[in-house]
Design a protein around this motif. Structure first.
Motif, PDB file in Angstrom:
ATOM      1  N   LEU A 146       0.819  -1.207   0.000  1.00 13.31           N
ATOM      2  CA  LEU A 146       0.000   0.000   0.000  1.00 13.31           C
ATOM      3  C   LEU A 146       0.857   1.263   0.000  1.00 13.31           C
ATOM      4  CD1 LEU A 146      -2.737  -1.031   2.593  1.00 13.31           C
ATOM      5  CD2 LEU A 146      -2.948  -0.966   0.099  1.00 13.31           C
ATOM      6  N   ARG A 147       1.989   1.194   0.722  1.00 16.76           N
ATOM      7  CA  ARG A 147       2.814   2.391   0.821  1.00 16.76           C
ATOM      8  C   ARG A 147       4.107   2.079   1.576  1.00 16.76           C
ATOM      9  NH1 ARG A 147       2.578   8.157  -0.543  1.00 16.76           N
ATOM     10  NH2 ARG A 147       4.369   9.001   0.558  1.00 16.76           N
ATOM     11  N   ALA A 199      -6.474   5.729   5.356  1.00 20.27           N
ATOM     12  CA  ALA A 199      -5.925   6.699   4.404  1.00 20.27           C
ATOM     13  C   ALA A 199      -5.303   6.002   3.204  1.00 20.27           C
ATOM     14  CB  ALA A 199      -4.894   7.574   5.107  1.00 20.27           C
ATOM     15  N   LEU A 200      -4.567   4.928   3.432  1.00 18.57           N
ATOM     16  CA  LEU A 200      -3.892   4.241   2.339  1.00 18.57           C
ATOM     17  C   LEU A 200      -4.874   3.491   1.437  1.00 18.57           C
ATOM     18  CD1 LEU A 200      -0.718   2.863   4.163  1.00 18.57           C
ATOM     19  CD2 LEU A 200      -0.903   4.849   2.679  1.00 18.57           C
ATOM     20  N   ARG A 201      -5.864   2.855   2.022  1.00 20.64           N
ATOM     21  CA  ARG A 201      -6.831   2.121   1.203  1.00 20.64           C
ATOM     22  C   ARG A 201      -7.715   3.070   0.409  1.00 20.64           C
ATOM     23  NH1 ARG A 201      -7.181  -2.113   5.989  1.00 20.64           N
ATOM     24  NH2 ARG A 201      -6.040  -3.846   5.051  1.00 20.64           N
ATOM     25  N   ASN A 202      -8.086   4.204   1.007  1.00 20.60           N
ATOM     26  CA  ASN A 202      -8.877   5.197   0.266  1.00 20.60           C
ATOM     27  C   ASN A 202      -8.076   5.765  -0.896  1.00 20.60           C
ATOM     28  OD1 ASN A 202     -11.065   4.859   1.929  1.00 20.60           O
ATOM     29  ND2 ASN A 202     -10.638   6.660   3.207  1.00 20.60           N
ATOM     30  N   ALA A 203      -6.798   6.014  -0.656  1.00 24.41           N
ATOM     31  CA  ALA A 203      -5.948   6.547  -1.718  1.00 24.41           C
ATOM     32  C   ALA A 203      -5.804   5.539  -2.851  1.00 24.41           C
ATOM     33  CB  ALA A 203      -4.579   6.916  -1.152  1.00 24.41           C
ATOM     34  N   LYS A 204      -5.645   4.258  -2.491  1.00 26.91           N
ATOM     35  CA  LYS A 204      -5.503   3.213  -3.509  1.00 26.91           C
ATOM     36  C   LYS A 204      -6.792   3.065  -4.313  1.00 26.91           C
ATOM     37  CE  LYS A 204      -4.033  -1.583  -4.162  1.00 26.91           C
ATOM     38  NZ  LYS A 204      -2.910  -1.204  -5.061  1.00 26.91           N
ATOM     39  N   GLY A 206      -9.029   5.309  -4.806  1.00 25.76           N
ATOM     40  CA  GLY A 206      -9.257   6.506  -5.622  1.00 25.76           C
ATOM     41  C   GLY A 206      -8.173   6.771  -6.636  1.00 25.76           C
ATOM     42  N   GLY A 207      -7.154   5.927  -6.656  1.00 25.94           N
ATOM     43  CA  GLY A 207      -6.076   6.107  -7.625  1.00 25.94           C
ATOM     44  C   GLY A 207      -5.224   7.334  -7.370  1.00 25.94           C
TER      45      GLY A 207
END
Length: 391
Positions: A146-147, A199-204, A206-207
């Motif tokens: 994820l990051r 935060a990381l899953r939402n970012a992933k 949403g691209g």
């Protein structure tokens, strides 16, 4: 339950043990006394230490052996059938404990020294000497990174809180999933894993790509350890209240997640793993800490080949076991609180500087290294119980 006699894992690894990890529970699971062993001999072994599996045999049942390209520095459980490993080859691997299959899901730019899994968030965290921590989604259909989060210095140790979410006997103080990272510069960083994972899953999904300064991936706080020398280990309390960390200079600090002045006032540190050798106070590193999942007491394992049990609340030592054959490298307690596994055979400076029949640590401690590795299994449920003062 009758106390089992002390025994050893047979055969042991050929090189020093870097990590031990018991099945995380619940305590009623039939796998609760299965143990993962990571070693400098480039293997991870899964052994069964239950009385049913041993049945009086002198040979410990080995359920799986995983071979790596370099020394393995850490291993952790993800589920009943899945584990993760990392080491000097920089790779993060998923190990299928049923089939023996191995899946490399990514890598760091330097050795992977620590791995922890947070069941409450489903996140796997890897700590590396490349000054990053990796946040992975290992249970997804296609396990992925994820990051990678940059940290100020080389990662030496990390742990997640609460460490045993399946142990119902513990009265929780704080159930917030957290990550504590200990670094070479004596810096401690505390992350909220709920917020980090969201935060990381939402970012992933949403691209989008989060910047290094995005609040979603920043630690709750950072602070300097109260220990004055390089940190060796950090372990979280079973009740989620705080953690203990150890150093190369024979000290242990007990600290708390509450970062207020009141929380700071509760922390303390103490000296341990020291002995007089020829009238000289000799200091040994505290290589590993491990908490008892039910009693909340903890064991310290040192380069002096000693294991001590401490009561963090009463601020006192409960028991000191007899000296083991050679310096201790690591240890772990089973989720049912019955067994403590201790690895002796860690190498020390005297092994390299003074080879031969007289090699060993100052104070006539036996040499570690190849051929001197042993894994000792102790029954500790009553030994780790806090002592109640007579009224």
């Amino acid at each position: 339950m009758p106390v089992r006699p002390e025994f050893e894992v047979t055969p042991p690894p050929s090189d020093p043990v870097s990590a031990l990890a018991f099945h995380p529970g619940p305590s009623t699971s039939d796998k609760v006394q299965q143990l993962l062993i990571a070693s400098w001999d480039k293997t991870v072994r899964l052994v069964d230490l239950s009385e049913k599996a041993l049945q009086g045999s002198q040979v410990t049942p080995t359920l799986q052996t995983f071979y790596h390209d370099a020394a393995v520095l850490d291993v952790c459980w993800l589920s009943d059938t899945l584990a993760a490993s990392g080491g000097l080859d920089r790779r993060v691997r998923l190990l299928n404990l049923e089939t023996g299959q191995v899946n490399i899901i990514g890598k760091h730019n330097a050795p992977v020294c620590r791995l922890r899994f947070s069941p409450r968030t489903g996140l796997l965290i890897s700590g590396s000497w490349d000054k990053t921590i990796g946040i992975w989604d290992p249970l997804a259909e296609h396990p992925t990174l994820l990051r990678k989060i940059n940290v100020p210095d080389k990662v030496l140790a990390l742990d997640v809180s609460p460490p045993w979410p399946n142990v119902s006997e513990v009265q929780m103080v704080d159930t917030t999933p957290r990550l504590i990272v200990a670094m070479a510069g004596r810096t401690l960083a505390v992350f909220n894993l709920d917020k980090l994972g969201e935060a990381l899953r939402n970012a992933k999904a949403g691209g989008t790509d989060l910047g290094d300064d995005d609040v979603g991936i920043q630690p709750e706080y950072t602070r300097e350890s109260s220990l004055k020398f390089m940190l060796r280990d950090v372990k979280c309390m079973p009740n989620g209240d705080g953690f203990a960390c150890s150093s190369v200079e024979g000290r242990v600090a007990v600290e708390f997640f509450d970062n207020s002045d009141a929380g700071a006032a509760r922390k303390y540190a103490f000296k341990c793993h020291r002995r007089a050798v020829d009238s000289i106070d000799t200091v040994y590193p505290v290589n590993c800490l491990t908490f008892h999942p039910i009693h909340g007491t903890f064991a310290s394992l040192g380069g002096d080949a000693m294991c001590c049990i401490w009561d963090a609340v009463a601020k006192k030592r409960i028991i000191q076991y007899a000296r083991l054959p050679s310096p201790l490298s690591t240890g772990a307690c089973s989720a049912d609180g019955q067994l403590l596994a201790i690895a002796s055979g860690a190498e020390n400076i005297e092994d390299a500087r003074h080879p031969g029949p007289g090699a060993g640590e100052v104070g006539d401690i036996g040499p570690g290294g190849e051929g001197n590795v042993r894994i000792h299994i102790k029954s500790v449920f009553e030994d780790c119980r806090p002592k109640v003062k007579a009224s």
